[in-house]
Design an enzyme around this catalytic site. Structure first.
Site, PDB file in Angstrom:
ATOM      1  N   CYS A 173      -1.099   5.894   9.159  1.00  0.00           N
ATOM      2  CA  CYS A 173      -1.473   4.616   8.547  1.00  0.00           C
ATOM      3  C   CYS A 173      -2.604   4.894   7.574  1.00  0.00           C
ATOM      4  O   CYS A 173      -2.549   5.866   6.829  1.00  0.00           O
ATOM      5  CB  CYS A 173      -1.873   3.619   9.634  1.00  0.00           C
ATOM      6  SG  CYS A 173      -3.213   4.234  10.698  1.00  0.00           S
ATOM      7  N   ARG A 176       0.837  -1.199   0.000  1.00  0.00           N
ATOM      8  CA  ARG A 176       0.000   0.000   0.000  1.00  0.00           C
ATOM      9  C   ARG A 176       0.873   1.251   0.000  1.00  0.00           C
ATOM     10  O   ARG A 176       0.561   2.225  -0.690  1.00  0.00           O
ATOM     11  CB  ARG A 176      -0.940   0.003   1.212  1.00  0.00           C
ATOM     12  CG  ARG A 176      -2.025  -1.057   1.153  1.00  0.00           C
ATOM     13  CD  ARG A 176      -3.004  -0.920   2.308  1.00  0.00           C
ATOM     14  NE  ARG A 176      -3.822   0.277   2.187  1.00  0.00           N
ATOM     15  CZ  ARG A 176      -4.591   0.751   3.161  1.00  0.00           C
ATOM     16  NH1 ARG A 176      -4.628   0.134   4.346  1.00  0.00           N
ATOM     17  NH2 ARG A 176      -5.311   1.845   2.978  1.00  0.00           N
TER      18      ARG A 176
END
Length: 283
Positions: free
Chosen positions: A238, A180
């Site tokens: 995050c 990611r």
């Protein structure tokens, strides 16, 4: 005071003169699944069995406000957060231990919020519920009202501009999975990639196979290899401020203070005007 507690230490503390308030924060990130697959239900898991005396805390409703322009898990309304903590029996003068199903992310979010808003004694059960060797209970406690009043510390919180600045002036750690960060996949947010200058530091590398944190010395070595030093400020983010809290917790175990960008990638990537970096290079 340490940021984590072992199951053995917790069992001893629960029989002591000042037993901690126990908060059960079981939660899992839900992404698109096969049709008909049920979403994770932390409250149902709690009802099936929890540490005796533990109170369930709903991450989505009590540790965050509704999703929106500030991300999927924005900061909760502090008045509502304080009320939820008092209902759970949280008081400033009594220790708190939080746990989840073992991943540690949700417990870390509760730990970070309580610490950021001024509670002096909060720890996470290392390894979560799977580490507990004692009996479980299905009784739902009715704790006496606590007195905790949130008093946030601006120094521990980053907004989007602060995160961008920290990526240039210090070390900004990206707690998501490497794919990611690199922008190879993005199952949730508008685009993949990372904040320019951020360093990839997946949370799963902070723990061993049993889900417990690596020794503090090993964590210090890991973060040093990622560029963390005493000379520069450190922050973490995050997808939506949950696993990023786990990164801040790992840093605390290593003795390194760090700030959290709560909006994280879900906020950053929602604004097309913000720059996006892809690939393994931070820039």
């Amino acid at each position: 005071m340490t940021a984590i507690i072992t199951a053995t230490e917790l069992a001893a503390d629960l029989t002591g003169e000042r037993p901690p308030v126990l908060l059960d924060v079981r939660w899992q990130l839900t992404v698109a699944k096969a049709a008909g697959a049920p979403a994770f239900d932390g409250r149902a898991e709690y009802a099936a069995g929890h540490l005796p005396g533990a109170v369930f805390v709903d991450l989505d409703r009590e540790l965050a406000s509704a999703p929106g322009s500030h991300g999927r898990h924005p900061l909760p309304d502090l008045a509502e957060f304080g009320a939820a903590m008092r209902r759970a029996g949280v008081s400033a003068g009594r220790p708190v231990v939080v746990y989840d199903g073992g991943q540690g992310w949700a417990a870390a979010r509760a730990w970070w919020l309580l610490r950021w808003t001024g509670h002096p004694d909060v720890r996470v059960l290392d390894g979560g519920l799977p580490a507990w060797q004692g009996p479980l209970s299905t009784d739902v406690p009715a704790p006496a009202e606590g007195d905790f009043a949130p008093a946030p510390d601006a120094a521990g919180l980053l907004d989007a501009d602060g995160a961008a600045a920290l990526a240039r002036s210090g070390v900004l750690l990206d707690a998501r999975a490497g794919e990611r960060y690199r922008g190879e996949v993005e199952p949730i947010d508008r685009v993949g990639g990372h904040i320019p200058g951020a360093v990839s530091a997946p949370t799963n590398e902070n723990v061993g196979p049993d889900g417990r944190f690596l020794p503090a010395a090993d964590l210090r070595d890991r973060f040093k290899a990622l560029g963390v030093s005493e000379e520069a400020p450190v922050g973490a983010y995050c997808g939506s401020g949950v696993s990023g809290a786990h990164e801040v917790l790992a840093l605390a175990v290593a003795g390194i203070p760090a700030a959290l960008y709560v909006g994280s990638w879900s906020e950053w990537s929602s604004d097309p005007s913000r720059p996006v970096a892809v690939g393994p290079d931070p820039q």
